[in-house]
Write a protein that holds these residues in place. Structure first.
Motif, PDB file in Angstrom:
ATOM      1  N   THR A 218       0.828  -1.210   0.000  1.00 52.81           N
ATOM      2  CA  THR A 218       0.000   0.000   0.000  1.00 52.81           C
ATOM      3  C   THR A 218       0.858   1.254   0.000  1.00 52.81           C
ATOM      4  O   THR A 218       0.568   2.239  -0.697  1.00 52.81           O
ATOM      5  N   GLN A 219       1.944   1.212   0.766  1.00 54.33           N
ATOM      6  CA  GLN A 219       2.855   2.354   0.802  1.00 54.33           C
ATOM      7  C   GLN A 219       3.509   2.581  -0.560  1.00 54.33           C
ATOM      8  O   GLN A 219       3.680   3.730  -0.989  1.00 54.33           O
ATOM      9  N   GLU A 221       2.203   1.900  -3.415  1.00 52.05           N
ATOM     10  CA  GLU A 221       1.183   2.519  -4.266  1.00 52.05           C
ATOM     11  C   GLU A 221       1.043   4.005  -3.958  1.00 52.05           C
ATOM     12  O   GLU A 221       0.939   4.839  -4.869  1.00 52.05           O
ATOM     13  N   GLN A 222       1.064   4.341  -2.667  1.00 51.07           N
ATOM     14  CA  GLN A 222       0.946   5.740  -2.265  1.00 51.07           C
ATOM     15  C   GLN A 222       2.167   6.550  -2.701  1.00 51.07           C
ATOM     16  O   GLN A 222       2.041   7.699  -3.138  1.00 51.07           O
TER      17      GLN A 222
END
Length: 573
Positions: A218-219, A221-222
């Motif tokens: 997720t990080q 992607e961010q």
């Protein structure tokens, strides 16, 4: 993020380097209008892949190729190829698969099926399929590429994103499958895809690492989104700078060019007012070879050398005796190129101060002399250019050239940044201004007032000479007659040479009046006789020397890879 191509510094110089690239004339002509890659993730962590390619061939072909380079820790196995259910022969070598299917001028749809062993990486809280179906080693453009990822079972817990060409092409469907709609993917691009599902969907898969990974994915992607946001902001600022800098550079370049044109026209008008419309042979301010080189846009070396020999005869430095030329003593004021030409003809080619055209032919018949002749001829021509330079007949135009050069340097950083941030329109305009400014700074030079006046006088003499009557020609000084003829020989002006021959023939038995006024007419008669033979001999020697010159070429290549060293591409053979 907008799709973007990789641009490097070589883009700025592509017009120079494309000549060094490998020839493509014999390359197979084909396109891939559609490509579809479907990955079915299995509970044991393996991935069954089905790929469908539609090829459009123009001409004969033997088959297609698919390069599959597995990333570290994975393996490609069991590749099979078919067309309409019929198996095709496949040969693999170092990750390159050749699928044999001969034909000519047709559309071919081929299906590939293979397994990526351990293609799914499983962690304590997530499992991900992070894969490069192609990378910058791909040599073919996919005109329409679609990639589909299917989980072992339906789920709503999906993380999906892509890098480079795959960025923001993903679409998560209701059943948890992911569609990456790439559209066109140019050759030589990367496009890794990354999809994560709950680890529970892969109960039979070995654990890649006993650690949580979902937050890290997720990080990533961010961070990718933040990177693109920063990139978009930078692109916005660059666009704002470009909207001011590029138009200003266009206006400044236009002002420089208009100012240069205006100054040239004013100078030309002033020179035209001083040039008399009546016929005259311009005063001698330089040697005839230098005059010819300066006032003519292009001069053949052989014609310039013929004019150089005739000018030595005109000045009395060389005397024609029978079939030979005899070299007298050159005065201390003789030009350097006159000394070099004398050394070449009367010492290097001829002997003991004597020279014949037959000796030049014999000298050039020995290939060992070609290089020496070429070097001597080049040195002689450089000496002529040096004489022209010493008369300062060209303006340096430092202010205009330095301004244009400085502007090109200021644009240079933008030329690297614009394509990197997809500002292609600004890049095209800035590149045009950069090249124009650079060319102006390097090549722009104009003749001085005296230089322009000299050129106009000699150019104006050429058409007027052909209209001379026998009486007007007879009134000319012998030296003016010879200089006019030498100019015609050097510039290959057939009008001057034919008119001169006509006038000389009418006075080959000069009347007493002509002889008493000018002495012997032998000078111009000798030049008229020698001129054609001199050009023919020097032209033959020059062409022979050129035939000994050689040239070569070179090329360059590169390579790359996707995530984990994996990747590949498509092609044909």
């Amino acid at each position: 993020m907008e799709k973007r191509h990789k641009f490097t510094a070589t883009l700025l110089f592509s017009l120079c380097f494309f000549l060094l690239s490998p020839l493509q004339g014999l390359a197979l002509d084909f396109s891939i209008p559609h490509a579809e890659m479907e990955a079915f993730l299995q509970e044991d962590g393996h991935v069954h892949v089905k790929e469908t390619y539609t090829y459009l061939f123009d001409g004969s072909f033997n088959g297609i190729t698919r390069e599959l380079v597995p990333k570290e820790g994975t393996r490609i196995s069991g590749l099979q190829a078919s067309e309409n259910g019929k198996a095709l022969r496949t040969v693999e070598e170092d990750g390159l698969y050749r699928i044999y299917r001969q034909g000519a001028d047709e559309d071919v749809t081929v299906e590939l099926a293979y397994t990526i062993e351990n293609g799914v990486s499983v962690y304590s809280d997530a499992a991900e399929f992070y894969w490069p179906f192609f990378d910058d080693r791909n040599e073919s453009t996919y005109e329409n590429l679609v990639v589909k990822i299917y989980p072992p079972s339906e789920t709503a817990d999906v993380i999906a994103f892509g890098y480079d060409e795959a960025f923001r092409t993903e679409q998560v469907l209701n059943d948890g499958s992911v569609l990456f709609d790439f559209g066109e993917v140019p050759a030589g691009e990367n496009g890794d895809i990354r999809v994560a599902y709950p680890a529970e969907l892969f109960p039979a898969a070995p654990l890649t690492a006993d650690k949580p990974m979902k937050s890290e994915i997720t990080q990533a992607e961010q961070e990718l989104a933040a990177e693109e946001a920063a990139r978009a902001e930078t692109a916005r600022k660059l666009s704002a700078i470009a909207s001011v800098a590029v138009p200003l550079s266009v206006l400044l370049l236009a002002f420089i060019i208009l100012l240069a044109i205006l100054r040239w026209r004013l100078k030309k008008a002033a020179a035209e007012r001083l040039v008399n419309d009546s016929f005259f042979i311009p005063e001698q301010t330089m040697s005839m070879p230098a005059v010819i080189q300066f006032t003519s846009s292009s001069v053949l070396p052989a014609r310039l050398m013929a004019a150089g020999l005739l000018d030595l005869v005109r000045q009395g430095f060389v005397v024609k005796k029978g079939e030979s030329f005899k070299l007298g003593s050159l005065p201390p004021t003789a030009h350097q190129h006159e000394k070099l030409l004398s050394d070449l003809l009367f010492r290097q080619v001829g002997k003991n101060g004597s020279f014949q055209f037959e000796e030049l032919a014999s000298y050039m018949s020995d290939s060992r002399n070609h290089s020496a002749f070429h070097i001597s001829q080049s040195g002689w021509m450089d000496a002529i250019k040096k004489e022209i330079s010493e008369h300062r007949l060209y303006e340096e135009n430092k202010a205009l050239r330095w301004t244009a050069g400085l502007m090109s340097l200021l644009l240079l950083p933008l030329l690297f940044l614009f394509p990197l941030y997809s500002l292609f329109s600004w890049f095209a305009v800035a590149l045009a201004v950069f090249l124009a400014s650079l060319c102006f700074a390097i090549f722009y030079r104009t003749r001085t007032f005296e230089g322009l006046k000299m050129r106009m006088e000699w150019k104006g003499m050429k058409p007027q000479f052909t209209q001379l009557s026998a009486g007007e020609w007879q009134e000319l000084k012998s030296d003016d007659q010879m200089r006019a003829y030498i100019y015609g020989v050097g510039t290959n002006d057939k009008g001057i040479m034919e008119k001169n021959d006509q006038l000389v023939k009418s006075f080959e038995m000069p009347p007493i009046r002509y002889a008493s006024r000018h002495g012997s007419a032998g000078d111009i008669v000798t030049l008229s006789y020698v001129g054609p033979m001199a050009f023919s001999s020097f032209h033959s020697a020059h062409q022979t020397a050129l035939s000994s010159q050689t040239s070569g070429s070179t090329g360059f290549a590169g390579g790359g890879g996707g995530v984990g060293g994996g990747g590949g591409g498509s092609g044909a053979f």
